[in-house]
Design a protein around this motif. Structure first.
Motif, PDB file in Angstrom:
ATOM      1  N   GLU A   1     -18.513  -3.686  -4.128  1.00  0.00           N
ATOM      2  CA  GLU A   1     -18.316  -3.422  -5.549  1.00  0.00           C
ATOM      3  C   GLU A   1     -17.380  -4.439  -6.183  1.00  0.00           C
ATOM      4  N   ARG A   2     -16.324  -4.829  -5.458  1.00  0.00           N
ATOM      5  CA  ARG A   2     -15.407  -5.838  -5.995  1.00  0.00           C
ATOM      6  C   ARG A   2     -16.117  -7.182  -6.195  1.00  0.00           C
ATOM      7  N   ARG A   3     -16.947  -7.563  -5.243  1.00  0.00           N
ATOM      8  CA  ARG A   3     -17.668  -8.839  -5.376  1.00  0.00           C
ATOM      9  C   ARG A   3     -18.694  -8.755  -6.508  1.00  0.00           C
TER      10      ARG A   3
ATOM     11  N   ARG B   1      -9.283 -12.005 -15.958  1.00  0.00           N
ATOM     12  CA  ARG B   1     -10.515 -11.221 -16.121  1.00  0.00           C
ATOM     13  C   ARG B   1     -10.469  -9.960 -15.272  1.00  0.00           C
ATOM     14  N   ARG B   2      -9.993 -10.086 -14.032  1.00  0.00           N
ATOM     15  CA  ARG B   2      -9.903  -8.904 -13.161  1.00  0.00           C
ATOM     16  C   ARG B   2      -8.956  -7.863 -13.740  1.00  0.00           C
ATOM     17  N   MET B   3      -7.771  -8.299 -14.140  1.00  0.00           N
ATOM     18  CA  MET B   3      -6.741  -7.359 -14.581  1.00  0.00           C
ATOM     19  C   MET B   3      -7.029  -6.754 -15.953  1.00  0.00           C
ATOM     20  N   SER B   4      -8.042  -7.252 -16.647  1.00  0.00           N
ATOM     21  CA  SER B   4      -8.432  -6.643 -17.922  1.00  0.00           C
ATOM     22  C   SER B   4      -9.674  -5.765 -17.757  1.00  0.00           C
ATOM     23  N   ASN B   5     -10.154  -5.620 -16.523  1.00  0.00           N
ATOM     24  CA  ASN B   5     -11.344  -4.812 -16.256  1.00  0.00           C
ATOM     25  C   ASN B   5     -10.915  -3.426 -15.775  1.00  0.00           C
ATOM     26  N   PRO B   6     -11.258  -2.366 -16.514  1.00  0.00           N
ATOM     27  CA  PRO B   6     -10.821  -1.013 -16.126  1.00  0.00           C
ATOM     28  C   PRO B   6     -11.271  -0.600 -14.718  1.00  0.00           C
ATOM     29  N   ARG B   7     -12.472  -0.963 -14.329  1.00  0.00           N
ATOM     30  CA  ARG B   7     -12.957  -0.567 -12.990  1.00  0.00           C
ATOM     31  C   ARG B   7     -12.162  -1.274 -11.907  1.00  0.00           C
TER      32      ARG B   7
ATOM     33  N   LEU C   1      -9.075  -2.173 -12.072  1.00  0.00           N
ATOM     34  CA  LEU C   1      -7.782  -1.493 -12.007  1.00  0.00           C
ATOM     35  C   LEU C   1      -7.897  -0.149 -11.297  1.00  0.00           C
ATOM     36  N   GLU C   2      -9.008   0.564 -11.492  1.00  0.00           N
ATOM     37  CA  GLU C   2      -9.240   1.818 -10.763  1.00  0.00           C
ATOM     38  C   GLU C   2      -9.334   1.565  -9.266  1.00  0.00           C
ATOM     39  N   LEU C   3     -10.053   0.499  -8.889  1.00  0.00           N
ATOM     40  CA  LEU C   3     -10.176   0.180  -7.462  1.00  0.00           C
ATOM     41  C   LEU C   3      -8.812  -0.155  -6.874  1.00  0.00           C
ATOM     42  N   ASN C   4      -7.980  -0.878  -7.626  1.00  0.00           N
ATOM     43  CA  ASN C   4      -6.636  -1.196  -7.145  1.00  0.00           C
ATOM     44  C   ASN C   4      -5.799   0.071  -6.981  1.00  0.00           C
ATOM     45  N   ALA C   5      -5.911   1.003  -7.932  1.00  0.00           N
ATOM     46  CA  ALA C   5      -5.158   2.261  -7.836  1.00  0.00           C
ATOM     47  C   ALA C   5      -5.605   3.065  -6.613  1.00  0.00           C
ATOM     48  N   SER C   6      -6.903   3.034  -6.321  1.00  0.00           N
ATOM     49  CA  SER C   6      -7.388   3.768  -5.153  1.00  0.00           C
ATOM     50  C   SER C   6      -6.885   3.129  -3.856  1.00  0.00           C
ATOM     51  N   LEU C   7      -6.689   1.809  -3.864  1.00  0.00           N
ATOM     52  CA  LEU C   7      -6.103   1.133  -2.691  1.00  0.00           C
ATOM     53  C   LEU C   7      -4.673   1.600  -2.459  1.00  0.00           C
ATOM     54  N   THR C   8      -3.911   1.679  -3.532  1.00  0.00           N
ATOM     55  CA  THR C   8      -2.531   2.145  -3.420  1.00  0.00           C
ATOM     56  C   THR C   8      -2.500   3.566  -2.869  1.00  0.00           C
ATOM     57  N   ALA C   9      -3.398   4.418  -3.356  1.00  0.00           N
ATOM     58  CA  ALA C   9      -3.476   5.801  -2.870  1.00  0.00           C
ATOM     59  C   ALA C   9      -3.859   5.851  -1.396  1.00  0.00           C
ATOM     60  N   ALA C  10      -4.615   4.847  -0.913  1.00  0.00           N
ATOM     61  CA  ALA C  10      -5.029   4.803   0.493  1.00  0.00           C
ATOM     62  C   ALA C  10      -3.956   4.203   1.394  1.00  0.00           C
ATOM     63  N   GLY C  11      -2.838   3.762   0.804  1.00  0.00           N
ATOM     64  CA  GLY C  11      -1.748   3.236   1.610  1.00  0.00           C
ATOM     65  C   GLY C  11      -1.604   1.727   1.598  1.00  0.00           C
ATOM     66  N   PHE C  12      -2.389   1.026   0.783  1.00  0.00           N
ATOM     67  CA  PHE C  12      -2.283  -0.428   0.699  1.00  0.00           C
ATOM     68  C   PHE C  12      -0.979  -0.778   0.005  1.00  0.00           C
ATOM     69  N   SER C  13      -0.120  -1.493   0.710  1.00  0.00           N
ATOM     70  CA  SER C  13       1.178  -1.881   0.164  1.00  0.00           C
ATOM     71  C   SER C  13       1.491  -3.298   0.631  1.00  0.00           C
ATOM     72  N   PRO C  14       1.239  -4.294  -0.233  1.00  0.00           N
ATOM     73  CA  PRO C  14       1.481  -5.682   0.183  1.00  0.00           C
ATOM     74  C   PRO C  14       2.926  -5.927   0.600  1.00  0.00           C
ATOM     75  N   THR C  15       3.083  -6.681   1.689  1.00  0.00           N
ATOM     76  CA  THR C  15       4.407  -7.080   2.149  1.00  0.00           C
ATOM     77  C   THR C  15       4.707  -8.519   1.748  1.00  0.00           C
ATOM     78  N   PHE C  16       3.665  -9.239   1.331  1.00  0.00           N
ATOM     79  CA  PHE C  16       3.812 -10.627   0.883  1.00  0.00           C
ATOM     80  C   PHE C  16       2.694 -10.920  -0.096  1.00  0.00           C
ATOM     81  N   HIS C  17       3.027 -11.610  -1.163  1.00  0.00           N
ATOM     82  CA  HIS C  17       2.017 -12.053  -2.124  1.00  0.00           C
ATOM     83  C   HIS C  17       2.466 -13.423  -2.610  1.00  0.00           C
ATOM     84  N   GLY C  18       1.695 -14.440  -2.308  1.00  0.00           N
ATOM     85  CA  GLY C  18       2.090 -15.788  -2.680  1.00  0.00           C
ATOM     86  C   GLY C  18       0.883 -16.688  -2.866  1.00  0.00           C
TER      87      GLY C  18
END
Length: 105
Positions: A25-27, A72-78, A80-97
């Motif tokens: 779905e993301r692709r 474009r990604r961050m202005s797309n509501p879907r 952002l929903e997918l990102n929120a569902s990742l956070t709910a599933a335990g996705f927590s970045p330890t590094f972003h660069g």
């Protein structure tokens, strides 16, 4: 020059399964948004405390492409929903660069 956006997170089978489940779905969303970056997933198999760390890497041709696609990604509501569902599933970045390829020609 290749630009690589790197997001690393602790090995979480639940978060990775959720991410893989939503990969198609993301692709599809990326294609609809006109995004052409390459996405790669990695698991580090090295000795030490970071073994098993998961990594998602987006590859871009330039910083401008990275900025345009992220906007474009961050202005797309879907998206952002997918990102929120990742956070709910335990996705927590330890590094972003961002890594800049500097391989000599």
């Amino acid at each position: 020059m290749t630009i690589r956006q790197v997001m690393m997170f602790d090995n979480s089978p639940e978060a990775m399964a959720h991410l893989v489940e939503n990969y198609a779905e993301r692709r599809k969303l990326d294609a609809e948004l006109g995004n052409t970056s390459t996405v790669r997933y990695f698991t580090m198999q090295i000795a030490g405390p970071n073994s098993g760390t998961m990594s998602i890497q987006y590859e871009y041709d330039s910083l401008a492409q990275m900025e345009e696609e992220q906007n474009r990604r961050m202005s797309n509501p879907r998206w952002l929903e997918l990102n929120a569902s990742l956070t709910a599933a335990g996705f927590s970045p330890t590094f972003h660069g961002v890594a800049f390829e500097t391989t000599p020609d």
